[in-house]
Enzyme design. Structure first.
Site, PDB file in Angstrom:
ATOM      1  N   SER A  12       0.771  -0.957  -0.171  1.00 43.30           N
ATOM      2  CA  SER A  12      -0.127  -0.260   0.317  1.00 43.30           C
ATOM      3  C   SER A  12       0.647   1.108   0.546  1.00 43.30           C
ATOM      4  O   SER A  12       0.594   2.581  -0.379  1.00 43.30           O
ATOM      5  CB  SER A  12      -0.727  -0.316   1.464  1.00 43.30           C
ATOM      6  N   SER A 132      15.097  -7.180   5.083  1.00 42.11           N
ATOM      7  CA  SER A 132      15.552  -7.465   5.745  1.00 42.11           C
ATOM      8  C   SER A 132      15.900  -5.965   5.747  1.00 42.11           C
ATOM      9  O   SER A 132      15.186  -4.793   5.756  1.00 42.11           O
ATOM     10  CB  SER A 132      16.917  -8.361   6.039  1.00 42.11           C
ATOM     11  N   TYR A 146      12.930  -4.507  16.610  1.00 40.32           N
ATOM     12  CA  TYR A 146      12.526  -4.227  15.769  1.00 40.32           C
ATOM     13  C   TYR A 146      14.232  -4.601  15.063  1.00 40.32           C
ATOM     14  O   TYR A 146      14.688  -6.200  14.138  1.00 40.32           O
ATOM     15  CB  TYR A 146      13.343  -2.906  15.205  1.00 40.32           C
ATOM     16  N   LYS A 150      15.218  -8.065  12.386  1.00 44.55           N
ATOM     17  CA  LYS A 150      15.971  -7.968  11.234  1.00 44.55           C
ATOM     18  C   LYS A 150      16.290  -9.391  11.117  1.00 44.55           C
ATOM     19  O   LYS A 150      17.538  -9.845  10.191  1.00 44.55           O
ATOM     20  CB  LYS A 150      15.704  -6.926  10.527  1.00 44.55           C
TER      21      LYS A 150
END
Length: 278
Positions: A12, A132, A146, A150
Site C-alpha cells: 500500500s 531485511s 526491530y 530483522k
C-alpha cells in the site's frame, strides 16, 4: 509460458508500492497485498491486482494465496515486504508490542512463505525475496525489537536458502539502507510513545528526530524507495540471483564497517550517525 506472477506484501505504500509498479513494468503479473486495501486504488488503475491481506492472520494469508493460484495457477515471486519498526527501550517496551513486532516482521513472513513454497516446489522454480535491512546486520539505539526481528529474517533466510535450493527455489535478502517513506515517521511515533518521557527521553528525542527526518522529501541520508525496488526487480529477474543485495544510502559501507571495526568503535559511529550523544 504465461507471464510470471509476483506477490508483494505491504503493497500500500513505500517500498511495496514501488516494487509492485516496477515488477509490472518488468513484465510480471503483480498482486499487491496489504491490510489497507483502500490505499491501493492507484495500483489497480495501473493494472496491478490488489488483495486485502493481514500477514498475522492465517485465514487472510491463506485466502490471498488461494486467490492467486485460482486466478493464475502459479506464483513465481514472493516479495515479503510487510513490516514496521517498533522502537523504544527494551526496559520500557511492553512485551505485547515485542510480540506484535515479531508477529509481523518474522512470523508473518514465514506464514506467507509456508503457503507459497508448495506451489513453487510443484513448479520446480521460484524466488522468495525477503526485505531485511542494514538493521539486520547491526543495531541502532532503542531499536532492540526491530533489530531482533530483522536479525531473525536474516537467519531464517539463510536456513531457507539451504532447504529450498534442491527444488530450484532461490531465496534472496534485500538489506535496505535508509529509505524515504512513512516508515520512519511511524517508528518515531512509537519511540516517543514508549520512551519519550522516562529515563531514556533524551536519547529517544534524538533518535526520533533522525527517524522522522527519513520520511521527509529530499532528506539526504535516505534513498528513494525506487532504489530498493530496482534491487527487487533485479533479484526477481536474475537467472541466478545473489543471496543478498545491500542497497540504499549507508547500507554497504555500514555493514562492512560493522564487520571490520571493534564493537565499541562501531557503537560510537552508529550513535553519531543516529544523532544520539547519550
Amino acid at each position: 509460458m504465461d507471464k510470471k506472477v509476483a506477490l508483494v506484501t505491504g503493497g500500500s505504500s513505500g517500498i511495496g508500492e514501488v516494487a509492485a509498479r516496477q515488477l509490472k513494468d518488468a513484465g510480471f503479473t503483480v498482486y499487491a497485498a496489504a491490510r489497507r486495501a483502500d490505499r491501493m486504488a492507484a495500483l489497480e488503475q495501473a493494472g496491478i491486482r490488489t488483495l486485502s491481506l493481514d500477514v498475522t492472520d492465517d485465514a487472510s494469508a491463506r485466502a490471498a494465496v488461494e486467490r492467486i493460484i485460482t486466478d493464475e495457477g502459479r506464483i513465481d515471486v514472493l516479495v515479503n515486504n510487510a513490516g514496521y519498526g517498533s522502537y523504544g527501550s527494551l526496559e520500557e517496551a511492553p512485551l505485547a508490542e515485542a510480540q506484535a513486532q515479531l508477529d509481523v516482521n518474522v512470523l508473518g513472513l514465514a506464514r506467507l512463505t509456508q503457503l507459497v513454497v508448495p506451489h513453487m516446489r510443484t513448479q520446480k522454480s521460484g524466488t522468495i525475496i525477503n526485505i531485511s535491512s542494514m538493521g539486520g546486520r547491526f543495531a541502532t539505539p532503542l531499536g532492540a525489537w526491530y533489530n531482533a526481528s530483522k536479525y531473525a529474517v536474516e537467519g531464517l533466510s539463510d536456513a531457507l536458502r539451504l532447504e529450498l535450493a534442491q527444488f530450484g527455489i532461490d531465496v534472496v535478502v534485500i538489506q535496505a539502507g535508509g529509505t524515504r517513506s512513512e516508515w520512519g515517521a511511524i517508528a518515531a511515533g512509537k519511540l516517543r510513545a514508549t520512551s519519550g518521557h522516562g529515563p531514556y527521553r533524551v536519547q529517544a528525542e534524538a533518535m526520533s528526530k533522525t527517524l522522522s527526518a527519513s520520511s521527509e522529501p529530499g532528506y539526504r541520508l535516505a534513498s528513494p524507495p525506487e532504489v530498493v525496488g530496482r534491487a527487487i526487480v533485479k533479484a526477481a529477474t536474475a537467472r541466478k540471483p545473489r543471496t543478498r543485495y545491500s542497497v540504499g544510502i549507508g547500507a554497504t559501507p555500514l555493514i562492512w564497517l560493522s564487520r571490520t571495526l571493534p564493537d565499541r568503535t562501531f557503537d560510537s559511529l552508529i550513535k553519531r550517525f543516529a544523532g544520539v550523544r547519550a
